[in-house]
Design a protein around this motif. Sequence first.
Motif, PDB file in Angstrom:
ATOM      1  N   UNK A 128     -34.285 -33.580  77.602  1.00 40.96           N
ATOM      2  CA  UNK A 128     -33.187 -33.120  76.742  1.00 40.96           C
ATOM      3  C   UNK A 128     -33.643 -31.910  75.942  1.00 40.96           C
ATOM      4  N   UNK A 129     -32.675 -31.212  75.384  1.00 42.56           N
ATOM      5  CA  UNK A 129     -32.957 -30.041  74.537  1.00 42.56           C
ATOM      6  C   UNK A 129     -33.937 -29.093  75.228  1.00 42.56           C
ATOM      7  N   UNK A 130     -33.654 -28.812  76.463  1.00 42.82           N
ATOM      8  CA  UNK A 130     -34.552 -27.971  77.258  1.00 42.82           C
ATOM      9  C   UNK A 130     -34.564 -26.538  76.740  1.00 42.82           C
ATOM     10  N   UNK A 131     -35.727 -25.924  76.846  1.00 45.91           N
ATOM     11  CA  UNK A 131     -35.878 -24.530  76.445  1.00 45.91           C
ATOM     12  C   UNK A 131     -36.500 -23.752  77.605  1.00 45.91           C
ATOM     13  N   UNK A 132     -36.418 -22.425  77.573  1.00 43.59           N
ATOM     14  CA  UNK A 132     -37.024 -21.631  78.664  1.00 43.59           C
ATOM     15  C   UNK A 132     -38.508 -21.932  78.848  1.00 43.59           C
ATOM     16  N   UNK A 133     -39.184 -22.371  77.801  1.00 44.78           N
ATOM     17  CA  UNK A 133     -40.604 -22.715  77.907  1.00 44.78           C
ATOM     18  C   UNK A 133     -40.846 -23.945  78.776  1.00 44.78           C
ATOM     19  N   UNK A 134     -39.809 -24.692  79.069  1.00 41.17           N
ATOM     20  CA  UNK A 134     -39.933 -25.862  79.948  1.00 41.17           C
ATOM     21  C   UNK A 134     -39.801 -25.496  81.419  1.00 41.17           C
ATOM     22  N   UNK A 135     -39.509 -24.242  81.702  1.00 43.27           N
ATOM     23  CA  UNK A 135     -39.377 -23.793  83.087  1.00 43.27           C
ATOM     24  C   UNK A 135     -40.704 -23.950  83.819  1.00 43.27           C
ATOM     25  N   UNK A 136     -40.669 -24.675  84.932  1.00 34.77           N
ATOM     26  CA  UNK A 136     -41.888 -24.956  85.703  1.00 34.77           C
ATOM     27  C   UNK A 136     -41.519 -25.766  86.934  1.00 34.77           C
ATOM     28  N   UNK A 137     -42.486 -25.915  87.814  1.00 37.18           N
ATOM     29  CA  UNK A 137     -42.376 -26.906  88.879  1.00 37.18           C
ATOM     30  C   UNK A 137     -42.940 -28.212  88.328  1.00 37.18           C
ATOM     31  N   UNK A 138     -42.180 -29.263  88.441  1.00 31.24           N
ATOM     32  CA  UNK A 138     -42.567 -30.568  87.917  1.00 31.24           C
ATOM     33  C   UNK A 138     -43.017 -31.464  89.073  1.00 31.24           C
ATOM     34  N   UNK A 139     -44.173 -32.074  88.875  1.00 32.03           N
ATOM     35  CA  UNK A 139     -44.768 -32.946  89.884  1.00 32.03           C
ATOM     36  C   UNK A 139     -44.959 -34.344  89.304  1.00 32.03           C
ATOM     37  N   UNK A 140     -44.788 -35.346  90.129  1.00 31.23           N
ATOM     38  CA  UNK A 140     -45.241 -36.674  89.727  1.00 31.23           C
ATOM     39  C   UNK A 140     -46.531 -36.983  90.477  1.00 31.23           C
ATOM     40  N   UNK A 141     -47.308 -37.867  89.882  1.00 31.70           N
ATOM     41  CA  UNK A 141     -48.627 -38.154  90.435  1.00 31.70           C
ATOM     42  C   UNK A 141     -49.061 -39.554  90.050  1.00 31.70           C
ATOM     43  N   UNK A 142     -49.891 -40.128  90.909  1.00 33.51           N
ATOM     44  CA  UNK A 142     -50.492 -41.412  90.601  1.00 33.51           C
ATOM     45  C   UNK A 142     -51.905 -41.452  91.159  1.00 33.51           C
ATOM     46  N   UNK A 143     -52.743 -42.261  90.535  1.00 34.66           N
ATOM     47  CA  UNK A 143     -54.096 -42.503  91.034  1.00 34.66           C
ATOM     48  C   UNK A 143     -54.096 -43.936  91.510  1.00 34.66           C
ATOM     49  N   UNK A 144     -54.082 -44.112  92.834  1.00 30.40           N
ATOM     50  CA  UNK A 144     -53.834 -45.439  93.389  1.00 30.40           C
ATOM     51  C   UNK A 144     -54.561 -45.595  94.711  1.00 30.40           C
ATOM     52  N   UNK A 145     -54.449 -46.786  95.253  1.00 35.23           N
ATOM     53  CA  UNK A 145     -54.974 -47.015  96.586  1.00 35.23           C
ATOM     54  C   UNK A 145     -53.925 -47.744  97.391  1.00 35.23           C
ATOM     55  N   UNK A 146     -53.931 -47.502  98.708  1.00 38.66           N
ATOM     56  CA  UNK A 146     -52.892 -48.028  99.588  1.00 38.66           C
ATOM     57  C   UNK A 146     -52.992 -49.545  99.723  1.00 38.66           C
ATOM     58  N   UNK A 147     -54.209 -50.048  99.679  1.00 36.96           N
ATOM     59  CA  UNK A 147     -54.425 -51.481  99.792  1.00 36.96           C
ATOM     60  C   UNK A 147     -55.814 -51.779  99.244  1.00 36.96           C
ATOM     61  N   UNK A 148     -56.181 -53.037  99.206  1.00 40.22           N
ATOM     62  CA  UNK A 148     -57.436 -53.426  98.560  1.00 40.22           C
ATOM     63  C   UNK A 148     -58.660 -52.933  99.309  1.00 40.22           C
ATOM     64  N   UNK A 149     -58.507 -52.512 100.529  1.00 41.21           N
ATOM     65  CA  UNK A 149     -59.641 -52.018 101.305  1.00 41.21           C
ATOM     66  C   UNK A 149     -59.775 -50.505 101.238  1.00 41.21           C
ATOM     67  N   UNK A 150     -58.790 -49.852 100.678  1.00 42.81           N
ATOM     68  CA  UNK A 150     -58.783 -48.387 100.646  1.00 42.81           C
ATOM     69  C   UNK A 150     -59.429 -47.871  99.361  1.00 42.81           C
ATOM     70  N   UNK A 151     -59.770 -46.576  99.381  1.00 38.77           N
ATOM     71  CA  UNK A 151     -60.307 -45.932  98.184  1.00 38.77           C
ATOM     72  C   UNK A 151     -59.163 -45.532  97.255  1.00 38.77           C
ATOM     73  N   UNK A 152     -59.474 -45.440  95.999  1.00 34.25           N
ATOM     74  CA  UNK A 152     -58.527 -44.863  95.055  1.00 34.25           C
ATOM     75  C   UNK A 152     -58.492 -43.347  95.261  1.00 34.25           C
ATOM     76  N   UNK A 153     -57.294 -42.786  95.234  1.00 34.10           N
ATOM     77  CA  UNK A 153     -57.127 -41.351  95.385  1.00 34.10           C
ATOM     78  C   UNK A 153     -56.026 -40.878  94.462  1.00 34.10           C
ATOM     79  N   UNK A 154     -56.063 -39.589  94.150  1.00 38.12           N
ATOM     80  CA  UNK A 154     -54.990 -38.960  93.386  1.00 38.12           C
ATOM     81  C   UNK A 154     -53.932 -38.467  94.370  1.00 38.12           C
ATOM     82  N   UNK A 155     -52.712 -38.893  94.170  1.00 37.37           N
ATOM     83  CA  UNK A 155     -51.598 -38.483  95.036  1.00 37.37           C
ATOM     84  C   UNK A 155     -50.607 -37.661  94.226  1.00 37.37           C
ATOM     85  N   UNK A 156     -50.017 -36.671  94.898  1.00 40.27           N
ATOM     86  CA  UNK A 156     -49.048 -35.766  94.281  1.00 40.27           C
ATOM     87  C   UNK A 156     -47.788 -35.682  95.132  1.00 40.27           C
TER      88      UNK A 156
END
Length: 124
Positions: free
Chosen positions: A86-114
């Motif tokens: 809300x109350x957006x300003x020109x300074x908020x202009x950007x590409x917005x990404x979501x991300x998580x640090x997770x693993x696919x299953x208990x046998x997999x490594x944790x990785x950063x996903x974007x």
Amino acid sequence: VQLVESGGGLVQAGGSLRLSCAASGFTFENYAVGWFRQAPGKEREGVSCISVSDDSDDSTYYQDSVEGRFTISRDNAKNTVFLQMRSLSPEDTAVYFCSTYARKNVLAKYERYWGQGTQVTVSS
């Protein structure tokens, strides 16, 4: 693991947008998810994040510049995280990404996903 953002667009200063991040490929409810943004010529920065939710409390974080204007939430039934802006300003202009640090299953490594990002443009 896949993260897909949507909801970006062009809005006038003072306006609002709601971004969505749809997740798949991992046990969504077990992991925190964050929103980041990158403006032209600038480094990617953290905007907000939400921890693993339970019935009584969601732990959230906001960058100072968006505190009070942005609200992060999650719907574990839909494997989706939202960012209400809300109350957006020109300074908020950007590409917005979501991300998580997770693993696919208990046998997999944790990785950063974007996700691939969604463009938010705020005109003055």
